[in-house]
Design an enzyme around this catalytic site. Structure first.
Site, PDB file in Angstrom:
ATOM      1  CG  ASP A   1     -51.575   3.079  -0.912  1.00 24.62           C
ATOM      2  OD1 ASP A   1     -51.623   1.864  -0.681  1.00 24.62           O
ATOM      3  OD2 ASP A   1     -51.114   3.916  -0.099  1.00 24.62           O
TER       4      ASP A   1
HETATM    5  C1  GLC Z   1     -49.134   3.184   2.634  1.00 27.37           C
HETATM    6  C2  GLC Z   1     -50.154   2.075   2.582  1.00 27.37           C
HETATM    7  C3  GLC Z   1     -51.552   2.532   2.878  1.00 27.37           C
HETATM    8  C4  GLC Z   1     -51.492   3.669   3.875  1.00 27.37           C
HETATM    9  C5  GLC Z   1     -50.866   4.846   3.169  1.00 27.37           C
HETATM   10  C6  GLC Z   1     -50.696   6.053   4.107  1.00 27.37           C
HETATM   11  O1  GLC Z   1     -48.169   3.003   1.656  1.00 27.37           O
HETATM   12  O2  GLC Z   1     -50.193   1.256   1.421  1.00 27.37           O
HETATM   13  O3  GLC Z   1     -52.279   1.398   3.370  1.00 27.37           O
HETATM   14  O4  GLC Z   1     -52.797   4.006   4.308  1.00 27.37           O
HETATM   15  O5  GLC Z   1     -49.613   4.517   2.595  1.00 27.37           O
HETATM   16  O6  GLC Z   1     -49.764   5.760   5.096  1.00 27.37           O
END
Ligand code: GLC
Length: 739
Positions: free
Chosen positions: A281
């Protein structure tokens, strides 16, 4: 068709249908790997965001330079056929000419916005949810994007956590079925098709169990709960073919998911034999320093790659650290190769090696985006997502002969909030507000009056008098209250989930006029609204319904669509009850009613029961459940029971009913919940029509993880329950499982 591989590979295999050519893909990957330097391999594990404050990436020379030098394998937040083509051109200037993957958070629609996932889950309509994902995939792929970071499959039992809006609610069975439907929707007939994008099961794992509902907080649970409640939707997504997984920000029992070998290697890539890749993430690899798990980025990179995190989203830990870790023999090239292989495999399956620009087609983009067909799909999904919580005095559906309707509340004319969190903002697209939807419906036949009444979260009541005056002139009053689109979602945890501001005081003031009142609650999470629930005759939960929100609400309000939604999450009476869910354990002193509290597992100051239960939702018609029969009441392990009953539409409207099958294992080696959803069907019945409904019970439905975490069923006594909600069981019967 032109090739884009280095000459040595030009003689390589003609790229034909990826899915049927797995072995050939492995050979292609081998041949590409052999040609890559270590730095080029590490580049494939690196993902940056594209656009930022300086505008699209094509204005950002540093990122384009990194791409040309083979330092990136993927970008997120780059969208559009033209922009993705330009960025891909930069990748074709690198030595290896390995195409980039473009990822994006297409959580509930790309150009046409669909209801938020929690709203869609309230439809219990798997085919419709699959179609919603299919439409999103078509639009996304037409815009040059290969990959969505969805479905979010985190089970969530805590509405203080703002990300409940992004998932499928509290139930493992429903959540698993929805995970499968959404993966199938995004990936369609399979990667390589021009309307198929990679799904991404996230956030692996147990992110929804953040302590106290506070986003990014630690997660601590037994192995048993992890396997029983939180892992099955991920396994369902994997079995449905999810091309990628994303890990999660949280620690699980003290180990950050990003550095968690048990999760990513033992379970996902080991026991489940997963061959896709895991993206971290955003920044989660580097965040292991904050967790107190890694001393610095180099150690974070080492821990993450060893634990099975293949791609580094925006923590910029892999690029500067991995080469030295390999030189210092702390990380083996084999580990790097495994991660690179997994990523290259997807690029081959998508057909990008054969034609890196195949998704970046401006003509297709123009044709596909925001089409009437796509908007119609959003409208249908939105109608099915609405939950009728209460309807007394036959307040609903509204008559089409009404002379005056008052539309009141801070969300009555809001378009932007209908998008919900995680929408891909489009300046110029129409989002239909409630007011506009009503106008579209009634035309000049009925006069619409309007008053805002109050703000969303400020304390001013200066607008009440005008709203009351407007209400007094109308035959019916519709009040639109709830949250703005930034009040639920990521990093939107709240300790107070009552309707914000003075909105409920406004409802009280309008109710006091004595006019028939309908309250529509628009939010990304279950809210608390006890006074409204007790005093207002008609209440609908309309979540955030997307591009066609107002038209869907109008269709339901006037009965052109008979609501059939059922709550995918429990609605508590107070924050003090949380976590509150329907499949709880009995305890040694079960409280058998709201009044049964003396030395029972209960509160002095509140009933245990929820405000509205999991599976609750009304219709404009009524349904009768009768004639339950089981083919047998003694089941052996390899046998099955055929369950059937009669469902009759006893009202005057055609309608749909979600019949829910719950089971209770009365005595077991690990105590079992008082009930668990094990199957459901959404049944359409014309007024007066009756149908025979059947289910099958087999040992799989009776199985659970025992104390040794072994999956299986145990002989014993069971109760079968069939209901219209988890707290409204209509039919039940006992049966026994024998060895
Ligand atoms: C965010 C979220 C994740 C998302 C990623 C890209 O912090 O936790 O669900 O897909 O970053 O935006």
């Amino acid at each position: 068709m032109k090739k884009y591989l280095p000459f040595a590979l030009l003689l390589a295999f003609p790229f034909t249908d990826a899915l049927a050519q797995d072995k050939k893909i492995e050979k292609k990957i081998d041949s590409v790997l052999k040609l890559m330097t270590l730095d080029e391999k590490i580049g494939q594990l690196n993902q940056y965001t594209g656009g930022d404050a300086t505008g699209p990436i094509t204005n950002n020379p540093n990122k384009l330079k990194d791409i040309k030098e083979g330092k990136l394998g993927s970008l997120l937040n780059v969208k559009g056929a033209a922009e993705t083509r330009k960025v891909q051109e930069a990748a074709m200037q690198s030595r290896m000419k390995i195409p980039l993957l473009f990822g994006l958070d297409v959580i509930h629609g790309y150009r046409v916005t669909f209801p938020i996932p929690l709203a869609e889950a309230a439809s219990w309509d798997l085919a419709e949810m699959e179609n919603a994902a299919r439409v999103a995939a078509r639009e996304t792929a037409a815009s040059g994007v290969h990959w969505t970071f969805a479905p979010m499959v985190d089970i969530a039992r805590d509405p203080r956590w703002g990300r409940v809006m992004e998932g499928a609610g509290e139930d493992t069975y429903l959540g698993s079925q929805i995970a499968k439907a959404r993966v199938h929707g995004f990936q369609g007939k399979g990667l390589g098709n021009l309307d198929a994008i990679m799904a991404c099961a996230k956030h692996f794992a147990a992110y929804g169990a953040a302590i106290a509902g506070r986003d990014y907080n630690a997660v601590d649970m037994s192995e048993h709960t992890l396997w029983e409640t939180y892992l099955p939707p991920f396994k369902a997504a994997l079995d449905a073919g999810a091309a990628t997984f994303m890990n999660s920000f949280n620690t699980l029992n003290g180990i950050p998911a990003t550095g968690n070998t048990y999760l990513q290697r033992d379970i996902l890539k080991g026991k489940w034999k997963y061959t896709g890749f895991v993206v971290s993430d955003w920044g989660s690899i580097g965040e292991m320093i904050n967790h107190g798990y890694a001393k610095n980025k180099s150690e974070a990179a080492e821990l993450a790659i060893k634990a099975g995190s293949d791609m580094d989203m925006e923590s910029r830990s892999y690029l500067p650290s991995l080469a030295k870790l390999v030189q210092d023999k702390k990380v083996s090239v084999a580990l790097i190769d495994d991660a690179v292989r997994r990523i290259l495999r997807k690029k081959f399956e998508l057909g990008l090696f054969d034609d890196p620009y195949r998704f970046s087609n401006v003509e297709r983009e123009k044709k596909e985006l925001n089409s009437a067909e796509n908007r119609a799909a959003s409208l249908k999904m939105a109608e099915k997502s609405i939950v009728l919580l209460k309807n007394e005095k036959q307040t609903l559906p509204l008559s089409k002969d009404l002379k005056k309707i008052a539309v009141i509340g801070p969300l009555a004319k809001s378009e932007k909030d209908m998008q919900g969190f995680w929408s891909i903002a489009w300046e110029n697209d129409k989002l239909v507000s409630l007011y506009e939807g009503l106008k579209n419906k009634v035309g000049d036949k009925t006069e619409l009056l309007y008053a805002k009444g109050c703000g969303i979260s400020d304390s001013s009541k200066t607008g009440f008098a005008e709203a009351v005056e407007v209400a007094k002139q109308a035959d019916v009053v519709i009040i639109a209250a709830g949250e703005t689109l930034d009040m639920s979602g990521e990093a939107k945890s709240k300790t107070n989930i009552h309707i914000p501001g003075v909105q409920e005081d406004l409802i009280k003031a309008i109710q006091a006029t004595g006019k028939p009142v309908v309250v529509l609650l628009m939010a990304g999470r279950p809210l608390i609204f006890n006074w409204t629930a007790d005093n207002v005759p008609a209440i609908m939960y309309t979540w955030w319904l997307g591009s066609e929100a107002g038209n869907a609400m109008a269709n339901v309000l006037f009965g052109d669509y008979n609501p059939a939604g059922k709550l995918p999450m429990t609605f508590p009476r107070s924050e003090g009850q949380i976590p509150l869910y329907y499949n709880y354990l009995s305890t040694g002193r079960p409280s058998n009613s709201d009044k049964d509290r003396n030395y029972k597992s209960a509160y002095l100051d509140s009933p245990n029961s929820p405000r509205f239960a999991f599976g609750h939702g009304l219709s404009y018609t009524t349904f009768d459940y009768s004639a339950l029969s089981l083919s047998k009441t003694q089941l052996t392990m390899n046998d099955k029971i055929n369950v059937s009953f009669t469902l009759k539409n006893t009202g005057k409207y055609d309608g749909e009913e979600v019949v829910q099958l719950y089971l209770q294992d009365k005595f077991a080696s690990v105590v079992r919940p008082v009930k668990e959803l094990k199957d459901f069907q959404k049944v359409s019945l014309k007024a007066g029509e009756a149908k025979n409904i059947s289910f099958t019970i087999d040992k799989e439905k009776l199985s659970f993880y025992n104390q040794q975490l072994k999956w299986g069923a145990e002989a014993g006594d069971f109760k079968l329950m069939i209901g219209t909600a988890s707290d409204k069981i209509k039919l039940e019967k006992d049966f026994t499982l024998t060895n």
